[in-house]
Design a protein around this motif. Sequence first.
Motif, PDB file in Angstrom:
ATOM      1  N   ASP A 158       1.026  -1.328   0.227  1.00  0.00           N
ATOM      2  CA  ASP A 158       0.051   0.458   0.276  1.00  0.00           C
ATOM      3  C   ASP A 158       0.496   1.248  -0.229  1.00  0.00           C
ATOM      4  O   ASP A 158       1.358   1.722   0.959  1.00  0.00           O
ATOM      5  CB  ASP A 158      -0.658  -0.434   1.598  1.00  0.00           C
ATOM      6  N   ALA A 159       0.641   2.094  -0.732  1.00  0.00           N
ATOM      7  CA  ALA A 159       1.182   3.514  -1.049  1.00  0.00           C
ATOM      8  C   ALA A 159       3.020   3.807  -1.396  1.00  0.00           C
ATOM      9  O   ALA A 159       3.503   4.001  -0.570  1.00  0.00           O
ATOM     10  CB  ALA A 159       1.128   4.453   0.414  1.00  0.00           C
ATOM     11  N   CYS A 160       2.665   2.888  -2.038  1.00  0.00           N
ATOM     12  CA  CYS A 160       4.862   1.828  -2.597  1.00  0.00           C
ATOM     13  C   CYS A 160       5.277   3.038  -4.206  1.00  0.00           C
ATOM     14  O   CYS A 160       4.424   2.187  -5.033  1.00  0.00           O
ATOM     15  CB  CYS A 160       4.860   0.453  -2.393  1.00  0.00           C
ATOM     16  N   ARG A 161       5.549   4.228  -3.916  1.00  0.00           N
ATOM     17  CA  ARG A 161       5.998   4.567  -5.651  1.00  0.00           C
ATOM     18  C   ARG A 161       7.187   4.025  -5.982  1.00  0.00           C
ATOM     19  O   ARG A 161       7.653   3.098  -5.115  1.00  0.00           O
ATOM     20  CB  ARG A 161       6.087   6.586  -4.719  1.00  0.00           C
ATOM     21  N   PHE A 162       6.909   3.873  -7.170  1.00  0.00           N
ATOM     22  CA  PHE A 162       7.752   2.672  -7.852  1.00  0.00           C
ATOM     23  C   PHE A 162       9.867   3.491  -7.333  1.00  0.00           C
ATOM     24  O   PHE A 162      10.030   2.352  -7.665  1.00  0.00           O
ATOM     25  CB  PHE A 162       7.805   3.494  -9.023  1.00  0.00           C
ATOM     26  N   ASP A 163       9.618   4.318  -7.364  1.00  0.00           N
ATOM     27  CA  ASP A 163      11.007   5.416  -7.335  1.00  0.00           C
ATOM     28  C   ASP A 163      11.363   4.579  -5.622  1.00  0.00           C
ATOM     29  O   ASP A 163      12.900   4.433  -5.780  1.00  0.00           O
ATOM     30  CB  ASP A 163      11.859   7.134  -7.742  1.00  0.00           C
ATOM     31  N   LEU A 164      10.589   4.340  -5.231  1.00  0.00           N
ATOM     32  CA  LEU A 164      11.402   4.358  -3.443  1.00  0.00           C
ATOM     33  C   LEU A 164      11.227   2.672  -3.635  1.00  0.00           C
ATOM     34  O   LEU A 164      12.278   1.922  -3.276  1.00  0.00           O
ATOM     35  CB  LEU A 164      10.048   4.814  -2.224  1.00  0.00           C
ATOM     36  N   PHE A 165       9.881   1.489  -4.202  1.00  0.00           N
ATOM     37  CA  PHE A 165      10.541   0.597  -4.406  1.00  0.00           C
ATOM     38  C   PHE A 165      11.517  -0.294  -4.777  1.00  0.00           C
ATOM     39  O   PHE A 165      12.836  -0.875  -5.046  1.00  0.00           O
ATOM     40  CB  PHE A 165       9.591  -0.314  -5.813  1.00  0.00           C
ATOM     41  N   LYS A 166      11.894   0.976  -6.129  1.00  0.00           N
ATOM     42  CA  LYS A 166      13.573   0.676  -6.913  1.00  0.00           C
ATOM     43  C   LYS A 166      14.652   1.149  -6.430  1.00  0.00           C
ATOM     44  O   LYS A 166      16.119   0.224  -6.108  1.00  0.00           O
ATOM     45  CB  LYS A 166      13.630   1.728  -8.050  1.00  0.00           C
ATOM     46  N   ALA A 167      14.795   1.770  -5.197  1.00  0.00           N
ATOM     47  CA  ALA A 167      15.510   2.023  -4.126  1.00  0.00           C
ATOM     48  C   ALA A 167      15.816   1.222  -3.629  1.00  0.00           C
ATOM     49  O   ALA A 167      17.377   0.916  -2.957  1.00  0.00           O
ATOM     50  CB  ALA A 167      15.564   3.202  -3.489  1.00  0.00           C
ATOM     51  N   VAL A 168      15.005   0.625  -2.457  1.00  0.00           N
ATOM     52  CA  VAL A 168      15.272  -0.475  -1.800  1.00  0.00           C
ATOM     53  C   VAL A 168      16.037  -1.633  -2.362  1.00  0.00           C
ATOM     54  O   VAL A 168      16.354  -2.808  -2.150  1.00  0.00           O
ATOM     55  CB  VAL A 168      14.054  -0.883  -0.974  1.00  0.00           C
ATOM     56  N   TYR A 169      14.727  -2.129  -3.515  1.00  0.00           N
ATOM     57  CA  TYR A 169      15.213  -3.013  -4.339  1.00  0.00           C
ATOM     58  C   TYR A 169      16.838  -3.401  -5.217  1.00  0.00           C
ATOM     59  O   TYR A 169      17.436  -3.857  -5.294  1.00  0.00           O
ATOM     60  CB  TYR A 169      14.522  -2.984  -6.144  1.00  0.00           C
ATOM     61  N   ASP A 170      17.233  -2.352  -5.435  1.00  0.00           N
ATOM     62  CA  ASP A 170      18.984  -2.145  -5.681  1.00  0.00           C
ATOM     63  C   ASP A 170      19.660  -2.271  -4.701  1.00  0.00           C
ATOM     64  O   ASP A 170      20.291  -2.762  -5.089  1.00  0.00           O
ATOM     65  CB  ASP A 170      18.894  -0.597  -6.611  1.00  0.00           C
ATOM     66  N   ASP A 171      19.086  -2.100  -3.350  1.00  0.00           N
ATOM     67  CA  ASP A 171      20.416  -2.606  -2.384  1.00  0.00           C
ATOM     68  C   ASP A 171      19.931  -4.244  -2.156  1.00  0.00           C
ATOM     69  O   ASP A 171      20.662  -4.197  -1.428  1.00  0.00           O
ATOM     70  CB  ASP A 171      19.997  -1.561  -1.152  1.00  0.00           C
ATOM     71  N   ASN A 172      18.487  -4.259  -2.167  1.00  0.00           N
ATOM     72  CA  ASN A 172      18.303  -5.546  -2.115  1.00  0.00           C
ATOM     73  C   ASN A 172      17.371  -6.868  -2.278  1.00  0.00           C
ATOM     74  O   ASN A 172      16.380  -6.410  -2.347  1.00  0.00           O
ATOM     75  CB  ASN A 172      17.475  -5.111  -0.549  1.00  0.00           C
ATOM     76  N   GLN A 173      17.812  -6.937  -3.269  1.00  0.00           N
ATOM     77  CA  GLN A 173      16.784  -7.399  -4.665  1.00  0.00           C
ATOM     78  C   GLN A 173      16.162  -8.496  -4.740  1.00  0.00           C
ATOM     79  O   GLN A 173      16.522  -9.986  -3.603  1.00  0.00           O
ATOM     80  CB  GLN A 173      17.765  -7.462  -5.824  1.00  0.00           C
ATOM     81  N   LEU A 174      15.127  -8.683  -4.303  1.00  0.00           N
ATOM     82  CA  LEU A 174      13.837  -9.870  -4.939  1.00  0.00           C
ATOM     83  C   LEU A 174      13.861 -10.732  -6.113  1.00  0.00           C
ATOM     84  O   LEU A 174      14.856 -10.567  -6.973  1.00  0.00           O
ATOM     85  CB  LEU A 174      12.888  -9.225  -4.767  1.00  0.00           C
ATOM     86  N   PRO A 175      13.625 -11.860  -6.210  1.00  0.00           N
ATOM     87  CA  PRO A 175      13.323 -12.768  -7.455  1.00  0.00           C
ATOM     88  C   PRO A 175      11.970 -12.230  -8.283  1.00  0.00           C
ATOM     89  O   PRO A 175      11.437 -11.822  -7.653  1.00  0.00           O
ATOM     90  CB  PRO A 175      13.257 -13.524  -6.778  1.00  0.00           C
ATOM     91  N   GLY A 176      12.928 -12.031 -10.007  1.00  0.00           N
ATOM     92  CA  GLY A 176      12.003 -12.174 -10.535  1.00  0.00           C
ATOM     93  C   GLY A 176      12.147 -10.609 -11.116  1.00  0.00           C
ATOM     94  O   GLY A 176      13.736 -10.166 -10.854  1.00  0.00           O
ATOM     95  N   THR A 177      11.255 -10.140 -12.422  1.00  0.00           N
ATOM     96  CA  THR A 177      11.975  -8.935 -13.209  1.00  0.00           C
ATOM     97  C   THR A 177      11.111  -7.835 -12.481  1.00  0.00           C
ATOM     98  O   THR A 177       9.784  -7.935 -12.540  1.00  0.00           O
ATOM     99  CB  THR A 177      11.236  -9.574 -14.402  1.00  0.00           C
ATOM    100  N   LEU A 178      11.577  -6.734 -12.638  1.00  0.00           N
ATOM    101  CA  LEU A 178      11.475  -4.932 -12.179  1.00  0.00           C
ATOM    102  C   LEU A 178      10.545  -4.766 -13.565  1.00  0.00           C
ATOM    103  O   LEU A 178      11.527  -4.269 -14.039  1.00  0.00           O
ATOM    104  CB  LEU A 178      11.481  -4.979 -10.976  1.00  0.00           C
ATOM    105  N   ASN A 179       9.649  -3.710 -13.475  1.00  0.00           N
ATOM    106  CA  ASN A 179       9.455  -2.983 -14.536  1.00  0.00           C
ATOM    107  C   ASN A 179       7.985  -2.044 -13.334  1.00  0.00           C
ATOM    108  O   ASN A 179       7.988  -1.874 -12.536  1.00  0.00           O
ATOM    109  CB  ASN A 179       8.423  -3.530 -15.420  1.00  0.00           C
TER     110      ASN A 179
END
Length: 317
Positions: free
Chosen positions: A56-77
């Motif tokens: 809930d309430a997760c903007r893309f650039d916030l998710f991308k910033a956390v993902y870049d430091d701690n990637q999850l399995p899968g493909t991000l778009n």
Amino acid sequence: MDPWYALSEIRKHGTDRTWWRKRFLTLVVSRYFSGLGRPDADPVIETEWDHLIILDACRFDLFKAVYDDNQLPGTLNRRKSVQSGTPGFLAENFGDGTFHDIVYVTGNPYVDTNLPDGTFHAVESVWEDGWDDERQTVLPETMAKRTLDVAERYPDKRIISHFIQPHAPFVGDVRLGQRETFAIREHAMGNEGSVQRHRTPFEMLESGEASHEQVWEAYRSNLEFAWPAVNRLLAELPGLTAVTSDHGNAMGERAWPFPVRVYGHPLGVLIPALTDVPWLTNTNGPRKEITPEPPQSVDTEIDERTTERLQTLGYAE
């Protein structure tokens, strides 16, 4: 609108710049975006998935910033949400149909209060019985555990798992704002008027009470708080799982083409900060075989406590 009521409101709030900004967003900006200025969007109900995790309430650039430091399995778009707040997201994706191939597991009470009974095959209201009183939210690990349990009980249904995080209250390692009550949940439980609605971190940013850096750090920490639970679901759920959000949060971006700045997630303000959300997909083995069935009986009772729980999230006044 009653002109006498409008006049009394102007007399009461006429010197409050925040009040004028909110009225302008509601009466002018949202109407512009609902008409000629409406951007293209990607309804989640029209996309492919067996399990859908909503942060809930997760903007893309916030998710991308956390993902870049701690990637999850899968493909991000990146995808474009249909609305800038949960009520609009639910209404525009699910409000005009029935989805008896879906079980909705939710930490957000709006699923129960804003959609007709029988919209889904079943609704698992984790906000009602999985509540953490100390932190005034549904913890991510509670959502993950319940989602896995529901996926086991309904192997032939699509599952939506609607987390509260990173929506306020900010209860990660970096905390900001008051957390005595959770407005959406209390409203849904019917406890109107029994709790005080506290200022959200984004309202604190708007007033200058908190800096952009402080709010962003706490916002990010709240997403990181949910990260291990999301990772667990991606690892354990079979088939195709997608991770997304219903909307973002604005932190002073302008509502182009208007010069007014936006804070939080006012409904109908379809700017990128509020509609650009993540779309991460991961596949574990073969896709599920989905079978629609008539909805189960609804036994969630919207009583007096529900209003207070809605008020704490900041949606209900």
